[in-house]
Write an enzyme that holds these catalytic residues in place. Structure first.
Site: not given
Ligand code: AHG
Ligand code: MN
Ligand code: MN
Length: 335
Positions: A63, A69, A92-93, A115, A117-118, A274
């Site tokens: 992404d 994020d 996620e990052e 996560d 920042l979703d 998530e």
């Protein structure tokens, strides 16, 4: 003076529920609450500060990463590193998990997966976004550095899970396996205050939430279910931030789904940071979360960023999806 119950007070009161609790989990939840307040402050002025827009890199999921994020990720890691209760994080990052090595956290018992920042695609257009977190006991020895098996645990092993929802107000919703409670940030006192006690989802609903643009690429059972919703004139609501869509589903009832498609055979949403945390919360509120064939919380993870289809919300609606999927499988078996 109204009877305000702050997040800290609530956590301490509820800590008595846990005979074994040594205060570590409470400390962790408080630290995540602190990170949430700081991210909320930054989100609320994002348009003014130089933190909207794209960061240079891509994450493990491929992404495009937004500056917010990165900021949220670094902030959460810093708060968890200082907490001393956490011995490792996955996010996620970050391509891989990050051992948290500090004097105070060497024998910490918890790992946190999040996560940061979703709903990033909504940042630049000022639409609701969120943060999602899951907390597990580590499974390796406390005097070793954390390893894969500490992070690749089934969702049923979660000790706590929650989300922060940066919407018209900032809310923190979490569970430790004894129901779901929601707290709204009062910026004037800088406290999350209990606003939604023992959240319970309606058994059935008439709101469906999906990116219907993918319809042509879905399996027939999911196309049939979507057409059933249309034929019943259900309301369609889709914000494009999973936290926002699942929060509305939790409060009003309904179903959110992100199915597998011909272009994404495992769907888009990630299991560990998530689907699992939101599934834990949904089940604790009386709802269901499935990949169409099995319970999300029973899926055996094999990699940090793996994806899964998800159908989550009012039990009657999730069960209808599973019925349709099973009927097609039966047809194929005897075809
Ligand atoms: P993230 O911003 O953490 O990558 O998550 C975005 C996810 C989720 O929040 C949302 O439900 C979904 O992407 C929306 O996907 P589409 O834009 O394909 O509908
Ligand atoms: Mn997300
Ligand atoms: Mn994200």
């Amino acid at each position: 003076m109204t009877n305000i119950v702050t997040l800290d007070e609530f956590i301490i009161t509820r800590q008595k529920d846990f005979a074994y609790a040594s205060g570590e989990l409470s400390g962790l939840l408080r630290d995540i609450g602190l990170a949430a307040k700081i991210v909320s402050r930054e989100v609320n002025k994002a348009g003014l500060a130089d933190i909207v827009g794209r960061a240079k890199n891509e994450n493990a999921s491929g992404d495009q990463v937004q500056k917010l994020d990165v900021m949220a990720d670094e902030l959460l890691i810093a708060c968890l590193r200082n907490s001393g209760e956490c011995c490792g994080i996955a996010s996620e990052e970050n391509d891989n998990y990050v051992p948290i090595k500090s004097k105070s956290s060497t024998n910490a018992d918890y790992i946190v997966i999040f996560d940061p920042l979703d709903g990033s695609s909504n940042i630049d257009v000022n639409v609701s976004i969120g943060t999602i977190f899951a907390i597990y006991h580590r499974v390796t020895d406390r005097d070793e550095t954390v390893s894969d098996e500490d992070f690749l645990q089934k969702g049923v092993e979660q000790v706590a899970a929650g989300y922060v929802f940066f919407g018209s107000s900032t809310m923190l919703v979490y569970t430790t396996g004894r129901g779901v409670n929601g707290f709204t940030l009062d910026p004037s006192i800088g406290e999350f205050c209990l606003s939604h006690s023992d959240i319970t989802i309606p058994d059935d609903g008439n709101i469906y939430s999906c990116n219907q643009g993918g319809f042509r690429k879905w399996e027939p059972a999911i196309q049939d279910y979507t057409e059933e919703c249309l034929n019943k004139s259900f309301k369609m609501r889709y914000i494009g931030s999973m936290v926002a869509d699942v929060h509305r589903t939790l409060i009003k009832g309904g179903i959110f789904f992100y199915p597998a498609s011909s272009s994404s055979p495992n769907g888009k949403l990630r299991l560990l940071y998530e689907c699992n945390p939101l599934a834990f919360i949904m089940e604790q509120a009386g709802g269901k979360a499935s990949d169409g064939r099995q319970r999300i919380l029973d899926i055996e993870p094999t990699e940090l960023h793996q994806r899964t289809p998800i159908f989550i919300g009012s039990p009657k609606m999730v069960e209808r999806v599973e019925e349709l999927v099973a009927s097609y499988e039966l047809e194929e078996t005897f075809a």
